[in-house]
Design an enzyme around this catalytic site. Structure first.
Site, PDB file in Angstrom:
ATOM      1  N   HIS A 118       0.809  -1.217   0.000  1.00  0.00           N
ATOM      2  CA  HIS A 118       0.000   0.000   0.000  1.00  0.00           C
ATOM      3  C   HIS A 118       0.846   1.273   0.000  1.00  0.00           C
ATOM      4  O   HIS A 118       1.885   1.355   0.644  1.00  0.00           O
ATOM      5  CB  HIS A 118      -0.925   0.014   1.224  1.00  0.00           C
ATOM      6  CG  HIS A 118      -0.170   0.053   2.529  1.00  0.00           C
ATOM      7  ND1 HIS A 118       0.201   1.221   3.149  1.00  0.00           N
ATOM      8  CD2 HIS A 118       0.297  -0.952   3.308  1.00  0.00           C
ATOM      9  CE1 HIS A 118       0.846   0.953   4.260  1.00  0.00           C
ATOM     10  NE2 HIS A 118       0.922  -0.363   4.392  1.00  0.00           N
ATOM     11  N   ASP A 119       0.397   2.244  -0.769  1.00  0.00           N
ATOM     12  CA  ASP A 119       0.940   3.609  -0.759  1.00  0.00           C
ATOM     13  C   ASP A 119       2.380   3.706  -1.274  1.00  0.00           C
ATOM     14  O   ASP A 119       3.035   4.728  -1.073  1.00  0.00           O
ATOM     15  CB  ASP A 119       0.847   4.231   0.648  1.00  0.00           C
ATOM     16  CG  ASP A 119      -0.576   4.288   1.160  1.00  0.00           C
ATOM     17  OD1 ASP A 119      -1.385   5.020   0.571  1.00  0.00           O
ATOM     18  OD2 ASP A 119      -0.886   3.582   2.148  1.00  0.00           O
ATOM     19  N   GLY A 136       5.052  -1.084   2.863  1.00  0.00           N
ATOM     20  CA  GLY A 136       4.218   0.091   2.664  1.00  0.00           C
ATOM     21  C   GLY A 136       4.997   1.394   2.571  1.00  0.00           C
ATOM     22  O   GLY A 136       6.002   1.592   3.255  1.00  0.00           O
TER      23      GLY A 136
END
Length: 263
Positions: A118-119, A136
């Site tokens: 994520h991200d 992440g």
């Protein structure tokens, strides 16, 4: 051409010439650009934004939910730039409320079994070797190469034109133009072969080398080394990029390695 055996939600937005192979699954909140190919047995989930001429090979999962305890179902995206290749069984998770999106830039090559959490934010022409894993909020700048089997800690930034040796565990930032390897991961020189392939002159390469000689071999602490570089070496785009990267680093940069000893 769209296979009759593909499972595509009627709300998904696909350009007219997108090709979707058998047993691919495409969710409702998905956009796919012109000329892209979605291979068999792929899963393109809500929040996927796939550009033009992207290739997604069998078994890949794009825009899966973040593997993050902070994720609360917020609407976020996973964005794939034009001409990028996503090979077999790659997983790319969408963003969380931290940054709202995961981004893979244009003209990237993401080899088989890579995980992008994520991200993460990958710029253009990045290569990730098979079985590499990004935790992440990792940032990877233009032209960087992360070799097969590498693990990258959350929040790490990898600079432009970097080359990281296969199997490395990277927990610190890797500044631009560097090569990183050994155990623990260390600065091992600059990526001179890659720079020559991309048109950097010998003069520019030597200037980059001189910056890193001061940073890693003069026995100065990082702050003093940066001040020395700024005061004594001619200002160039590359010099200033290195200085800015290191001064902005939140995790600190990788250690030096010279003649088998730390510097």
């Amino acid at each position: 051409m769209i296979s009759k055996q593909a499972n595509i939600h009627p709300g998904a937005k696909l350009a007219k010439d997108v090709k979707v192979e058998a047993f691919a699954t495409i969710y409702e909140d998905v956009e796919i650009g012109e000329g892209s190919w979605i291979g068999p047995n792929t899963v393109i989930m809500n929040g996927a934004r796939i550009g033009k001429n992207v290739q997604v090979f069998p078994g890949a999962v794009i825009s899966g939910d973040p593997q993050d305890m902070k994720y609360e179902g917020e609407i976020t995206t996973a964005e794939i730039g034009d001409n990028t290749i996503i090979r077999e069984y790659v997983t790319i998770n969408k963003g969380t409320k931290a940054k709202q999106r995961t981004v893979v830039g244009k003209n990237c090559l993401i080899m088989s079994y890579v995980h992008i959490a994520h991200d993460c934010e990958l710029q253009d022409r990045v290569i990730l070797g098979s079985y590499a894993g990004l935790a992440g909020e990792v940032e990877v700048d233009n032209w960087a190469i992360v070799s097969p089997g590498c693990l990258v800690h959350q929040f790490v930034r990898i600079g432009a034109h970097v080359m990281i040796q296969g199997g490395s565990r990277t927990g610190k930032d890797v500044p631009p133009y560097a090569m990183a390897g050994r155990e623990p991961v260390s600065f091992t020189g600059i990526n001179s072969i890659g720079l020559r392939r991309r048109g950097f002159t010998n003069e520019t390469i030597y200037a980059i080398q001189e910056v890193y000689r001061i940073i890693y071999q003069r026995g100065l602490n990082i702050s003093d080394a940066l001040d020395f570089v700024e005061a004594n070496l001619p200002a160039t785009k590359e010099r200033d990029e290195i200085l800015l990267f290191i001064r902005d680093s939140k995790r600190g940069i990788i250690r030096g390695y010279f003649d088998g000893k730390e510097t």
